[in-house]
Motif scaffolding. Structure first.
Motif, mmCIF file in Angstrom:
data_model
loop_
_atom_site.group_PDB
_atom_site.id
_atom_site.type_symbol
_atom_site.label_atom_id
_atom_site.label_comp_id
_atom_site.label_asym_id
_atom_site.label_seq_id
_atom_site.Cartn_x
_atom_site.Cartn_y
_atom_site.Cartn_z
ATOM 1 N N ALA A 117 0.830 -1.274 0.048
ATOM 2 C CA ALA A 117 0.004 -0.073 -0.119
ATOM 3 C C ALA A 117 0.819 1.233 0.104
ATOM 4 C CB ALA A 117 -0.998 -0.172 1.197
ATOM 5 N N ALA A 118 1.869 1.276 0.776
ATOM 6 C CA ALA A 118 2.703 2.459 0.812
ATOM 7 C C ALA A 118 3.426 2.665 -0.645
ATOM 8 C CB ALA A 118 3.880 2.155 1.854
ATOM 9 N N THR A 119 4.050 1.608 -1.222
ATOM 10 C CA THR A 119 4.444 1.980 -2.518
ATOM 11 C C THR A 119 3.748 2.345 -3.547
ATOM 12 O OG1 THR A 119 4.410 -0.495 -2.981
ATOM 13 C CG2 THR A 119 6.585 0.537 -2.162
ATOM 14 N N CYS A 120 2.453 1.719 -3.543
ATOM 15 C CA CYS A 120 1.558 2.206 -4.395
ATOM 16 C C CYS A 120 1.044 3.557 -4.132
ATOM 17 C CB CYS A 120 -0.073 1.073 -4.151
ATOM 18 S SG CYS A 120 -0.828 1.628 -5.595
ATOM 19 N N SER A 121 0.807 4.104 -2.911
ATOM 20 C CA SER A 121 0.479 5.321 -2.718
ATOM 21 C C SER A 121 1.600 6.288 -3.060
ATOM 22 C CB SER A 121 0.119 5.500 -1.083
ATOM 23 O OG SER A 121 1.289 5.559 -0.269
ATOM 24 N N GLY A 122 2.993 5.949 -2.795
ATOM 25 C CA GLY A 122 3.830 6.799 -3.344
ATOM 26 C C GLY A 122 4.010 6.812 -5.166
ATOM 27 N N ILE A 123 3.796 5.883 -5.659
ATOM 28 C CA ILE A 123 3.673 5.888 -6.909
ATOM 29 C C ILE A 123 2.485 6.769 -7.646
ATOM 30 C CG2 ILE A 123 3.367 4.332 -9.106
ATOM 31 C CD1 ILE A 123 4.673 2.288 -7.618
ATOM 32 N N GLU A 124 1.325 6.668 -7.056
ATOM 33 C CA GLU A 124 0.155 7.554 -7.253
ATOM 34 C C GLU A 124 0.439 9.025 -7.098
ATOM 35 O OE1 GLU A 124 -3.736 9.587 -6.370
ATOM 36 O OE2 GLU A 124 -1.973 9.344 -4.709
ATOM 37 N N ILE B 43 1.093 -7.941 8.878
ATOM 38 C CA ILE B 43 2.730 -6.983 8.718
ATOM 39 C C ILE B 43 2.250 -5.709 7.931
ATOM 40 C CG2 ILE B 43 3.229 -8.252 6.717
ATOM 41 C CD1 ILE B 43 6.028 -8.297 7.999
ATOM 42 N N GLY B 44 1.224 -5.955 7.159
ATOM 43 C CA GLY B 44 1.254 -4.572 6.229
ATOM 44 C C GLY B 44 -0.004 -3.584 6.627
ATOM 45 N N LEU B 45 -0.702 -3.717 7.696
ATOM 46 C CA LEU B 45 -1.683 -2.998 8.243
ATOM 47 C C LEU B 45 -1.233 -1.543 8.392
ATOM 48 C CD1 LEU B 45 -4.652 -2.897 9.116
ATOM 49 C CD2 LEU B 45 -3.963 -3.576 11.484
ATOM 50 N N GLN B 46 -0.262 -1.387 8.996
ATOM 51 C CA GLN B 46 0.018 0.108 9.144
ATOM 52 C C GLN B 46 0.155 0.808 7.963
ATOM 53 O OE1 GLN B 46 2.115 -2.203 8.904
ATOM 54 N NE2 GLN B 46 4.082 -1.469 8.089
ATOM 55 N N SER B 47 0.902 0.147 6.559
ATOM 56 C CA SER B 47 1.078 1.069 5.377
ATOM 57 C C SER B 47 -0.397 1.223 4.801
ATOM 58 C CB SER B 47 1.988 0.232 4.502
ATOM 59 O OG SER B 47 1.602 -0.852 4.188
ATOM 60 N N LEU B 48 -1.312 0.085 4.946
ATOM 61 C CA LEU B 48 -2.420 0.077 4.287
ATOM 62 C C LEU B 48 -3.647 1.307 5.058
ATOM 63 C CD1 LEU B 48 -5.040 -0.880 2.458
ATOM 64 C CD2 LEU B 48 -5.271 -2.661 4.683
ATOM 65 N N SER B 49 -3.331 1.358 6.444
ATOM 66 C CA SER B 49 -4.147 2.262 7.113
ATOM 67 C C SER B 49 -3.657 3.864 6.546
ATOM 68 C CB SER B 49 -3.919 2.055 8.624
ATOM 69 O OG SER B 49 -4.701 3.108 9.386
ATOM 70 N N GLY B 50 -2.139 3.850 6.470
ATOM 71 C CA GLY B 50 -1.882 5.145 6.149
ATOM 72 C C GLY B 50 -2.024 5.647 4.815
#
Length: 311
Positions: free
Chosen positions: A76-83, A113-120
């Motif tokens: 989620a974090a990398t996808c949000s950065g690309i977006e 393990i990915g909940l924090q980046s998804l939530s952000g």
């Protein structure tokens, strides 16, 4: 509703020849999700997991779209950065295409393990769709229990034996956690109903903001069933109300598939080796507790949908 005639004209975004198991739901999820995008350019990010390791065996790739492999915890974090970079470049006039962004993650990389980046990513409001292909355990690394593993399921880290009878806790309700983020679109669906799933992906890609879809995705190795039963298992999950198909659009609940006859949970459980120990006489109380939990959650969801409940 998704149109089958139009979908038949959609390009194939995922090629054949990947290494996913026969009967694996993950490949079905990806093919149908990207089919929903049609000709729209897509950028995909995927956390390390079954999907990634089976579709990107160096030097080959099964992806025809732009693909970014993320670590286990940050799809989620990398996808949000690309977006975010895309929006900047588009504002500068350096990109003119209308691009959509989809992040994929298994339940281990999403619930835990990915909940924090998804939530952000959801809280910041990036225009991206996150799809959790939920096979209810860490299947890629040895079938360990995850936050999505249901009560009573046998896994390598919550085994059925003399001391315990599989996982002792109920699964985390991640769909409700995403609803609590007050994002435009959240849905729960399953691979056994292409129309339900594809329609929800189309809705999610159309919203101007973040969206989340939690799709039940059987793993024949971890669930222990015949490969040809993948679709039927997910339909039974819906018919028993273990996994209701519903959506929350602009904070309003709607149940998409209402069973004609609500079946007992044992109809779903008995087809899977991971639950076989629950059918011993001494474990009848666990089956009763599972049924009670499902009944309570289904009744609550019905009340929310009937009242036009605002999330």
């Amino acid at each position: 509703m998704a149109n089958l005639k139009e979908l038949s004209k959609s390009p194939e975004h995922l090629t054949g020849g990947h290494r996913l198991c026969a009967g694996c739901g993950a490949g079905i999820v990806v093919r149908q999700a990207l089919m929903a995008a049609g000709d729209t350019p897509i950028v995909v990010t995927s956390a390390t997991g079954c999907l990634e390791v089976s579709t990107t065996v160096f030097p080959y790739s099964a992806w025809r779209d732009s693909f970014f492999h993320s670590a286990f915890e940050n799809s989620a974090a990398t996808c949000s950065g690309i977006e975010a970079a895309y929006r900047s470049l588009k504002a500068q006039g350096k990109i003119r295409d209308d691009i959509r962004f989809i992040a994929f993650g298994g339940d281990g990389g999403t619930y835990d393990i990915g909940l924090q980046s998804l939530s952000g990513a959801m809280e910041r409001g990036h225009r991206m769709l996150y799809i959790c292909y939920n096979n209810e355990a860490y299947m890629n690394t040895g079938i360990q229990r995850s936050g999505a593993t249901p009560r009573g399921a046998h896994t390598t880290t919550a085994p059925a034996g003399k001391v315990r009878q599989g996982k002792e806790q109920n699964k985390k309700d991640l769909t409700q956690i995403m609803i609590a983020h007050d994002i435009p679109y959240v849905a729960q669906t399953y691979v056994g109903n292409w129309n339900d799933f594809i329609t929800k992906v189309q809705k999610a890609l159309a919203v101007d903001g973040p969206s989340f879809i939690n799709v039940l995705t059987p793993c024949r190795l971890g669930w222990i069933y015949k490969p040809e039963d993948t679709m039927e298992l997910t339909r039974l999950a819906v018919e028993t109300c273990i996994w209701p198909s519903f959506e929350v659009e602009n904070s309003v609940y709607k149940i998409n598939v209402v069973p004609k006859e609500k079946k007992p949970v044992i109809e779903f459980l008995k087809l899977q080796g991971r639950f076989k120990h629950l059918f011993k006489p001494d474990n009848a109380h666990i089956l009763e507790a599972i049924q009670k939990n499902v009944d309570e959650k289904w009744s609550l969801l019905q009340r929310k949908a009937a009242s036009g409940c605002q999330a």
